[in-house]
Write a protein that holds these residues in place. Structure first.
Motif, mmCIF file in Angstrom:
data_model
loop_
_atom_site.group_PDB
_atom_site.id
_atom_site.type_symbol
_atom_site.label_atom_id
_atom_site.label_comp_id
_atom_site.label_asym_id
_atom_site.label_seq_id
_atom_site.Cartn_x
_atom_site.Cartn_y
_atom_site.Cartn_z
ATOM 1 N N THR A 197 -3.709 97.062 39.738
ATOM 2 C CA THR A 197 -3.638 98.292 38.951
ATOM 3 C C THR A 197 -3.076 97.945 37.572
ATOM 4 O OG1 THR A 197 -1.348 99.009 39.346
ATOM 5 C CG2 THR A 197 -2.979 99.538 41.057
ATOM 6 N N LEU A 198 -3.304 98.860 36.632
ATOM 7 C CA LEU A 198 -2.745 98.698 35.296
ATOM 8 C C LEU A 198 -1.475 99.513 35.145
ATOM 9 C CD1 LEU A 198 -6.039 98.737 33.213
ATOM 10 C CD2 LEU A 198 -4.466 96.811 33.501
ATOM 11 N N ALA A 199 -0.837 99.794 36.267
ATOM 12 C CA ALA A 199 0.406 100.578 36.258
ATOM 13 C C ALA A 199 1.600 99.633 36.401
ATOM 14 C CB ALA A 199 0.367 101.629 37.364
ATOM 15 N N THR A 200 2.388 99.818 37.468
ATOM 16 C CA THR A 200 3.646 99.085 37.589
ATOM 17 C C THR A 200 3.456 97.580 37.729
ATOM 18 O OG1 THR A 200 4.592 101.036 38.667
ATOM 19 C CG2 THR A 200 5.823 98.991 38.823
ATOM 20 N N SER A 201 2.500 97.153 38.562
ATOM 21 C CA SER A 201 2.322 95.713 38.765
ATOM 22 C C SER A 201 1.902 95.019 37.465
ATOM 23 C CB SER A 201 1.298 95.457 39.871
ATOM 24 O OG SER A 201 0.106 96.189 39.644
ATOM 25 N N ILE A 218 -4.244 87.374 37.477
ATOM 26 C CA ILE A 218 -5.581 87.944 37.621
ATOM 27 C C ILE A 218 -5.456 89.424 37.952
ATOM 28 C CG2 ILE A 218 -7.687 87.973 39.022
ATOM 29 C CD1 ILE A 218 -7.402 85.012 39.425
ATOM 30 N N LEU A 219 -6.144 90.256 37.187
ATOM 31 C CA LEU A 219 -6.276 91.675 37.511
ATOM 32 C C LEU A 219 -7.557 91.864 38.319
ATOM 33 C CD1 LEU A 219 -5.859 94.775 37.275
ATOM 34 C CD2 LEU A 219 -6.991 94.649 35.040
ATOM 35 N N VAL A 220 -7.428 92.416 39.522
ATOM 36 C CA VAL A 220 -8.607 92.791 40.308
ATOM 37 C C VAL A 220 -8.780 94.294 40.110
ATOM 38 C CG1 VAL A 220 -9.689 92.858 42.577
ATOM 39 C CG2 VAL A 220 -8.198 90.937 41.958
ATOM 40 N N TRP A 221 -9.778 94.677 39.331
ATOM 41 C CA TRP A 221 -9.979 96.075 38.948
ATOM 42 C C TRP A 221 -10.834 96.763 40.003
ATOM 43 C CZ3 TRP A 221 -7.748 99.471 36.031
ATOM 44 C CH2 TRP A 221 -8.410 100.646 35.691
ATOM 45 N N ILE A 229 -12.993 101.414 27.804
ATOM 46 C CA ILE A 229 -12.084 100.516 28.502
ATOM 47 C C ILE A 229 -10.675 101.096 28.442
ATOM 48 C CG2 ILE A 229 -11.051 98.215 28.476
ATOM 49 C CD1 ILE A 229 -13.911 98.143 29.378
ATOM 50 N N PRO A 230 -9.949 101.186 29.585
ATOM 51 C CA PRO A 230 -8.577 101.715 29.553
ATOM 52 C C PRO A 230 -7.685 100.960 28.577
ATOM 53 C CG PRO A 230 -9.349 101.433 31.817
ATOM 54 C CD PRO A 230 -10.375 100.789 30.941
ATOM 55 N N GLY A 231 -6.699 101.671 28.034
ATOM 56 C CA GLY A 231 -5.841 101.080 27.015
ATOM 57 C C GLY A 231 -5.143 99.813 27.459
ATOM 58 N N ASN A 232 -4.587 99.801 28.666
ATOM 59 C CA ASN A 232 -3.883 98.602 29.138
ATOM 60 C C ASN A 232 -4.827 97.430 29.352
ATOM 61 O OD1 ASN A 232 -1.368 99.728 29.031
ATOM 62 N ND2 ASN A 232 -1.192 100.140 31.226
ATOM 63 N N MET A 233 -6.094 97.727 29.707
ATOM 64 C CA MET A 233 -7.066 96.644 29.838
ATOM 65 C C MET A 233 -7.422 96.090 28.461
ATOM 66 S SD MET A 233 -10.766 96.558 31.821
ATOM 67 C CE MET A 233 -10.055 97.095 33.385
ATOM 68 N N LYS A 245 -5.264 86.251 32.618
ATOM 69 C CA LYS A 245 -6.336 85.456 32.035
ATOM 70 C C LYS A 245 -7.724 85.855 32.514
ATOM 71 C CE LYS A 245 -3.133 82.999 30.093
ATOM 72 N NZ LYS A 245 -2.810 83.225 28.655
ATOM 73 N N LYS A 246 -7.788 86.700 33.564
ATOM 74 C CA LYS A 246 -9.099 87.041 34.124
ATOM 75 C C LYS A 246 -9.042 88.430 34.743
ATOM 76 C CE LYS A 246 -13.266 85.148 34.963
ATOM 77 N NZ LYS A 246 -14.069 84.388 33.977
ATOM 78 N N ILE A 247 -10.162 89.145 34.649
ATOM 79 C CA ILE A 247 -10.311 90.452 35.283
ATOM 80 C C ILE A 247 -11.492 90.350 36.239
ATOM 81 C CG2 ILE A 247 -10.734 92.918 34.947
ATOM 82 C CD1 ILE A 247 -9.643 92.564 32.074
ATOM 83 N N LEU A 248 -11.213 90.374 37.532
ATOM 84 C CA LEU A 248 -12.262 90.321 38.551
ATOM 85 C C LEU A 248 -12.561 91.731 39.036
ATOM 86 C CD1 LEU A 248 -11.158 87.202 40.653
ATOM 87 C CD2 LEU A 248 -12.784 87.328 38.745
ATOM 88 N N ILE A 249 -13.839 92.049 39.206
ATOM 89 C CA ILE A 249 -14.253 93.410 39.564
ATOM 90 C C ILE A 249 -15.121 93.359 40.818
ATOM 91 C CG2 ILE A 249 -15.423 95.498 38.780
ATOM 92 C CD1 ILE A 249 -14.808 94.686 35.926
#
Length: 451
Positions: A197-201, A218-221, A229-233, A245-249
Motif C-alpha cells: 500500500t502507499l499508506a503506512t508501510s 518493492i511496491l506490489v500495487w 497515478i496516485p501522488g505517493n506513486m 526501486k520497482k512497482i510490481l502489479i
C-alpha cells in the motif's frame, strides 16, 4: 527480505500465499494490532505481549467475563451481554463468525454509547483495553501481557509508551517511530521490504531511507488505477533515489493501465506479477448450481429456476430460512439447506459447477472466492455480485437481464468444453499464473536473474 503489510487483508493474504508457493519464506509483518495472525506473521503491537504456550482455541462468546446474573446471548453473527433486558455490551466475532470466537467486546452505557472496548486474541487472552470519551471517541489503548501493561497508545496525542522487563521505558511520538524501532529491535533483514500500500508501510520505507538504512524495496500495487497515478506513486517515480526501486502489479489490466499513464522512461520501474491460486479440480461436470445466502432476497431466483428445469439449484443458509425461501420447495429442481454445516458447504462447492452470486446484502463467508478456487463458473447481476475480481465480465448481467443469464447457464452446460471455456475466462481475469512464471517475474522485480 521482509514483507510489510498495513493490514492482513485478502490482498495481503493472496500475495503472501503466492510468495510462499514460489518458495519465498522470509518474515512477514502486519502493522495493524491483529491478535489472529497465522504462524510466521507478526504484529508489532502483539509481539511485545509474549508468546503463549497454549492451544489456539480463542475465547468462545459465552466465556466473556461478566458480573453475576448478567446474561450472554448470541448467534452465528454476533452476541451481546444483557441485564434485565438492557444491552450492556456487544460481542463481535473474528471471522469466520460461525465459530463464535471473540475478537472484541464493546461495553456501552445506559445511553447506548461505547465506553470501553476489550480486545482478545486467538489464544483467548484479553490483550488490550480501549477507553472512550462521552462521545464514544477512543482515548487510550493499553496492551497487556498476563495482566501487566506493556504498551500504551494515546489516540489524542499519538504517542506510545513501551515498557519491557528490565529495560527503561521507551516513548515514541507516533506509530511510525514505534514501527521503525520494532523492525530494528527484531533485527530483520531490511535490504528489501516488500509492501503493498502507499499508506503506512510506504511511510515506513521512506523513514528507513531517511535514517540512512539502505535497501531496494518493492511496491506490489494491488489496487486499480483510474485517470492518474496516485501522488505517493509519483513520488516513487519522480523522486529517485528512494528505497523503492520497482512497482510490481499483479492485475494484468492494471499493469497495462500504469504504462498508459506514464512516460516511456518510467516503464522500466513497473513489472507484471500475478497470483498463484489453490484450485480444486472438478472430477465431473454436474448440472448443479449453488447459492449461499443470509437473506431471502435472491434476485430472480424463481424465474431462473423455472427457465432451467434441467438444472438442480441448491440454496443454502447458515440459519433457518424464511417462509419465502421455504416456499421454493414447490419446484422439483430446488434443494434447500437450512442451518447448513461447514462440511456440507464444502461438499456443495465440490459437486456444483455453477455458483450464482445473486443474493442481496452481504457476502457469506467469502463464498465467491471459494467458488472461484473450486472452479465453479460464477454468474451474477451487476447489483448483486460481491467480488468482481473472481467473476468474468461476460458473466455479470445488468438488472433485468434474467433471460441472458439463463441462456448463459444453458450454454455452459451444452458441453464440457463450454464449461471449461467459461472457467478459463474468470481465471484469466484473476491474473492467475503458474509458480515458475510468478517466480521469474518476482526475481526480475528484485533485479536478480537467477531464478
Amino acid at each position: 527480505m521482509l514483507n510489510l503489510f498495513d493490514t492482513y487483508s485478502r490482498e495481503s493474504q493472496d500475495l503472501l500465499h503466492s510468495l510462499k508457493e514460489a518458495g519465498y519464506e522470509h518474515p512477514t509483518v502486519v502493522l495493524e494490532p491483529n491478535g489472529f495472525l497465522p504462524d510466521g506473521v507478526e504484529s508489532p503491537f502483539i509481539y511485545f505481549l509474549g508468546q503463549p504456550k497454549v492451544e489456539k482455541r480463542g475465547r468462545f462468546f459465552n466465556e466473556v467475563r461478566v458480573p453475576d446474573f448478567w446474561e450472554i446471548t448470541g448467534d452465528n453473527t454476533m452476541a451481546q451481554v444483557n441485564y434485565y433486558g438492557q444491552v450492556k455490551a456487544k460481542i463481535y466475532y473474528y471471522a469466520p463468525s460461525y465459530k463464535r470466537i471473540v475478537e472484541r467486546v464493546e461495553w456501552i452505557d445506559n445511553k447506548g454509547q461505547i465506553v470501553l472496548i476489550e480486545r482478545y486474541d486467538q489464544y483467548g487472552r484479553h490483550i488490550a483495553t480501549t477507553t472512550c470519551d462521552t462521545d464514544g471517541k477512543q482515548l487510550v489503548t493499553t496492551y497487556f501481557e498476563e495482566g501487566l501493561e506493556r504498551l500504551t497508545e494515546n489516540h489524542q496525542t499519538g504517542d506510545l509508551i513501551l515498557t519491557l522487563k528490565k529495560q527503561p521505558i521507551r516513548i515514541f511520538k507516533n506509530r511510525l517511530d514505534f514501527y521503525v524501532f520494532y523492525l530494528e529491535y527484531r533485527r530483520f533483514n531490511l535490504d528489501r521490504v516488500i509492501y503493498n500500500t502507499l499508506a503506512t508501510s510506504f511511510s515506513v520505507s521512506l523513514q528507513l531511507g531517511s535514517k540512512g538504512i539502505l535497501g531496494q524495496d518493492i511496491l506490489v500495487w494491488q489496487e486499480r488505477l483510474y485517470d492518474s497515478i496516485p501522488g505517493n506513486m509519483q513520488l516513487i517515480l519522480n523522486s529517485q533515489p528512494v528505497r523503492t526501486k520497482k512497482i510490481l502489479i499483479p492485475q494484468t489490466d492494471t499493469y497495462h493501465r500504469a504504462l498508459l499513464l506514464t512516460p516511456k522512461e518510467q516503464h522500466s520501474l513497473f513489472g507484471p506479477l500475478g497470483y498463484i491460486y489453490e484450485f480444486t479440480e472438478k472430477e465431473d461436470i454436474r448440472k448443479d448450481a449453488f447459492v449461499l445466502t443470509n437473506s431471502d432476497q435472491i434476485e430472480s431466483l424463481s424465474y431462473i429456476v423455472e427457465q432451467a428445469p434441467n438444472v438442480t439449484f441448491r440454496v443454502a443458509a447458515l440459519t433457518e430460512m424464511s417462509p419465502i425461501l421455504l416456499g421454493m420447495v414447490r419446484y422439483p429442481n430446488v434443494v434447500l439447506y437450512q442451518n447448513i454445516s461447514q462440511k456440507r458447504i464444502e461438499e456443495l462447492l465440490r459437486v456444483s459447477s455453477i455458483y450464482l452470486d445473486i443474493n442481496h446484502y452481504g457476502e457469506v463467508q467469502g463464498i465467491v472466492r471459494k467458488a472461484f478456487e473450486h472452479k465453479q463458473v460464477i454468474l451474477g447481476f451487476a447489483h448483486t455480485v460481491h467480488d468482481k475480481r473472481y467473476i468474468a465480465k461476460e458473466h455479470i448481467f445488468e438488472q433485468g437481464q434474467e433471460v441472458a443469464l439463463v441462456n448463459r447457464i444453458n450454454e455452459i452446460y451444452k458441453s464440457v468444453d463450454r464449461y471449461k471455456g467459461a472457467v478459463a475466462l474468470q481465471i484469466e481475469q484473476s491474473s492467475a499464473i503458474e509458480m515458475n512464471e510468478f517466480r521469474t517475474r518476482f526475481q526480475e522485480g528484485l533485479g536478480d536473474g537467477n531464478v
